[in-house]
Write a protein that holds these residues in place. Sequence first.
Motif, PDB file in Angstrom:
ATOM      1  N   TYR A   1      22.635 -89.988  64.559  1.00  0.00           N
ATOM      2  CA  TYR A   1      21.675 -90.950  64.390  1.00  0.00           C
ATOM      3  C   TYR A   1      22.082 -92.440  65.644  1.00  0.00           C
ATOM      4  O   TYR A   1      20.975 -93.373  66.449  1.00  0.00           O
ATOM      5  CB  TYR A   1      21.296 -92.206  63.100  1.00  0.00           C
ATOM      6  CG  TYR A   1      20.415 -93.742  63.517  1.00  0.00           C
ATOM      7  CD1 TYR A   1      19.252 -93.091  63.262  1.00  0.00           C
ATOM      8  CD2 TYR A   1      21.409 -94.014  63.206  1.00  0.00           C
ATOM      9  CE1 TYR A   1      18.577 -95.078  63.748  1.00  0.00           C
ATOM     10  CE2 TYR A   1      21.224 -95.461  63.627  1.00  0.00           C
ATOM     11  CZ  TYR A   1      19.867 -95.728  63.666  1.00  0.00           C
ATOM     12  OH  TYR A   1      19.006 -96.982  63.745  1.00  0.00           O
ATOM     13  N   ILE A   2      22.958 -92.417  65.642  1.00  0.00           N
ATOM     14  CA  ILE A   2      23.822 -93.322  66.745  1.00  0.00           C
ATOM     15  C   ILE A   2      23.336 -92.952  68.341  1.00  0.00           C
ATOM     16  O   ILE A   2      23.405 -94.092  68.850  1.00  0.00           O
ATOM     17  CB  ILE A   2      25.339 -93.311  66.085  1.00  0.00           C
ATOM     18  CG1 ILE A   2      25.525 -94.177  65.213  1.00  0.00           C
ATOM     19  CG2 ILE A   2      26.199 -93.988  67.684  1.00  0.00           C
ATOM     20  CD1 ILE A   2      26.970 -93.787  64.201  1.00  0.00           C
ATOM     21  N   GLN A   3      23.964 -91.755  68.594  1.00  0.00           N
ATOM     22  CA  GLN A   3      24.162 -91.304  69.408  1.00  0.00           C
ATOM     23  C   GLN A   3      22.344 -91.108  70.577  1.00  0.00           C
ATOM     24  O   GLN A   3      22.792 -91.904  71.324  1.00  0.00           O
ATOM     25  CB  GLN A   3      23.921 -88.846  69.287  1.00  0.00           C
ATOM     26  CG  GLN A   3      24.317 -88.882  71.115  1.00  0.00           C
ATOM     27  CD  GLN A   3      24.694 -87.595  71.004  1.00  0.00           C
ATOM     28  OE1 GLN A   3      23.807 -86.351  69.861  1.00  0.00           O
ATOM     29  NE2 GLN A   3      25.672 -87.356  71.555  1.00  0.00           N
ATOM     30  N   ALA A   4      20.724 -91.140  69.047  1.00  0.00           N
ATOM     31  CA  ALA A   4      19.544 -91.488  69.963  1.00  0.00           C
ATOM     32  C   ALA A   4      19.771 -92.799  69.877  1.00  0.00           C
ATOM     33  O   ALA A   4      19.026 -93.271  70.691  1.00  0.00           O
ATOM     34  CB  ALA A   4      19.172 -90.506  68.984  1.00  0.00           C
ATOM     35  N   TYR A   5      20.417 -93.732  69.169  1.00  0.00           N
ATOM     36  CA  TYR A   5      19.460 -94.706  69.075  1.00  0.00           C
ATOM     37  C   TYR A   5      20.392 -95.969  70.336  1.00  0.00           C
ATOM     38  O   TYR A   5      19.558 -96.405  71.003  1.00  0.00           O
ATOM     39  CB  TYR A   5      19.931 -95.163  67.567  1.00  0.00           C
ATOM     40  CG  TYR A   5      19.986 -96.791  67.544  1.00  0.00           C
ATOM     41  CD1 TYR A   5      18.445 -97.113  67.004  1.00  0.00           C
ATOM     42  CD2 TYR A   5      20.482 -97.828  67.674  1.00  0.00           C
ATOM     43  CE1 TYR A   5      17.968 -98.945  67.526  1.00  0.00           C
ATOM     44  CE2 TYR A   5      20.685 -99.681  66.978  1.00  0.00           C
ATOM     45  CZ  TYR A   5      18.637 -99.150  67.344  1.00  0.00           C
ATOM     46  OH  TYR A   5      18.191-101.153  67.374  1.00  0.00           O
ATOM     47  N   TYR A   6      21.998 -95.377  70.373  1.00  0.00           N
ATOM     48  CA  TYR A   6      22.406 -96.335  71.174  1.00  0.00           C
ATOM     49  C   TYR A   6      22.813 -95.716  72.618  1.00  0.00           C
ATOM     50  O   TYR A   6      23.242 -95.379  73.729  1.00  0.00           O
ATOM     51  CB  TYR A   6      23.689 -96.196  71.151  1.00  0.00           C
ATOM     52  CG  TYR A   6      23.868 -97.914  69.619  1.00  0.00           C
ATOM     53  CD1 TYR A   6      23.610 -98.930  69.863  1.00  0.00           C
ATOM     54  CD2 TYR A   6      23.850 -96.872  68.429  1.00  0.00           C
ATOM     55  CE1 TYR A   6      23.580 -99.673  68.837  1.00  0.00           C
ATOM     56  CE2 TYR A   6      24.562 -97.780  67.740  1.00  0.00           C
ATOM     57  CZ  TYR A   6      23.675 -99.295  67.525  1.00  0.00           C
ATOM     58  OH  TYR A   6      23.904 -99.349  66.052  1.00  0.00           O
ATOM     59  N   LYS A   7      21.701 -94.065  72.533  1.00  0.00           N
ATOM     60  CA  LYS A   7      21.632 -93.100  74.029  1.00  0.00           C
ATOM     61  C   LYS A   7      23.153 -92.607  74.645  1.00  0.00           C
ATOM     62  O   LYS A   7      23.321 -93.295  75.816  1.00  0.00           O
ATOM     63  CB  LYS A   7      20.584 -94.731  74.519  1.00  0.00           C
ATOM     64  CG  LYS A   7      19.478 -94.542  74.311  1.00  0.00           C
ATOM     65  CD  LYS A   7      18.681 -94.805  75.228  1.00  0.00           C
ATOM     66  CE  LYS A   7      17.315 -95.452  75.192  1.00  0.00           C
ATOM     67  NZ  LYS A   7      16.824 -96.105  73.858  1.00  0.00           N
TER      68      LYS A   7
ATOM     69  N   PRO B   1      25.772-103.455  65.152  1.00  0.00           N
ATOM     70  CA  PRO B   1      26.474-102.110  65.357  1.00  0.00           C
ATOM     71  C   PRO B   1      26.151-101.120  64.202  1.00  0.00           C
ATOM     72  O   PRO B   1      24.701-102.194  63.377  1.00  0.00           O
ATOM     73  CB  PRO B   1      27.464-102.301  64.062  1.00  0.00           C
ATOM     74  CG  PRO B   1      27.476-103.858  63.231  1.00  0.00           C
ATOM     75  CD  PRO B   1      26.381-104.520  64.430  1.00  0.00           C
ATOM     76  N   PRO B   2      26.006-100.182  64.328  1.00  0.00           N
ATOM     77  CA  PRO B   2      25.491 -99.286  62.791  1.00  0.00           C
ATOM     78  C   PRO B   2      25.868 -99.605  61.567  1.00  0.00           C
ATOM     79  O   PRO B   2      26.779-100.234  60.988  1.00  0.00           O
ATOM     80  CB  PRO B   2      26.403 -98.102  63.936  1.00  0.00           C
ATOM     81  CG  PRO B   2      26.902 -98.088  64.416  1.00  0.00           C
ATOM     82  CD  PRO B   2      27.083 -98.976  64.541  1.00  0.00           C
ATOM     83  N   THR B   3      25.104 -99.239  60.568  1.00  0.00           N
ATOM     84  CA  THR B   3      25.056 -99.385  59.079  1.00  0.00           C
ATOM     85  C   THR B   3      26.725 -98.740  58.781  1.00  0.00           C
ATOM     86  O   THR B   3      26.789 -97.593  59.125  1.00  0.00           O
ATOM     87  CB  THR B   3      24.274 -98.994  58.096  1.00  0.00           C
ATOM     88  OG1 THR B   3      23.192 -99.224  58.676  1.00  0.00           O
ATOM     89  CG2 THR B   3      25.090 -99.345  56.838  1.00  0.00           C
TER      90      THR B   3
END
Length: 144
Positions: A25-31, A119-121
């Motif tokens: 999710y982090i990789q996709a959301y923050y590209k 930031p991410p959760t």
Amino acid sequence: MCIRDRNSYMGYKYSIWVIPNNWKYIQAYYKTEHTPHVTIKTLLTISEAFTEINKYKSHYMINYNANVYDFNNISYTEDKDADLPASGFLCNLQDLNLEHQAHMTLYYHYHNTEITMEPPTNTLGKVYIVNTVSDDPKKWYILH
């Protein structure tokens, strides 16, 4: 940071990372182009990595700080010119003190400014040994 050996690059050799459970999710959301992670130790030989990993718990809670910062003050060696420029979230690993400022790199370049970004959760992350020999972060991969 890339360690230069004449005409070749050795990246960060082998590393011990905490990879957040929600890394996809982090990789996709923050590209991000690499696996999101918080480095515990780096510049290890493979045998050092397999010895060192036993000193850590298998999981740590990652607590992120808001905003994206340049990491120009974070270095793993005394040669700042050898560091790979990076920016991302400062954070901490619950119940673990590191020799360097804990951080999760989003981008391997500088913004030269603080970027306001949520930031991410906060999340649990698992400890891994990672091959970081390449000078290209996209080519780093989990060994164990």
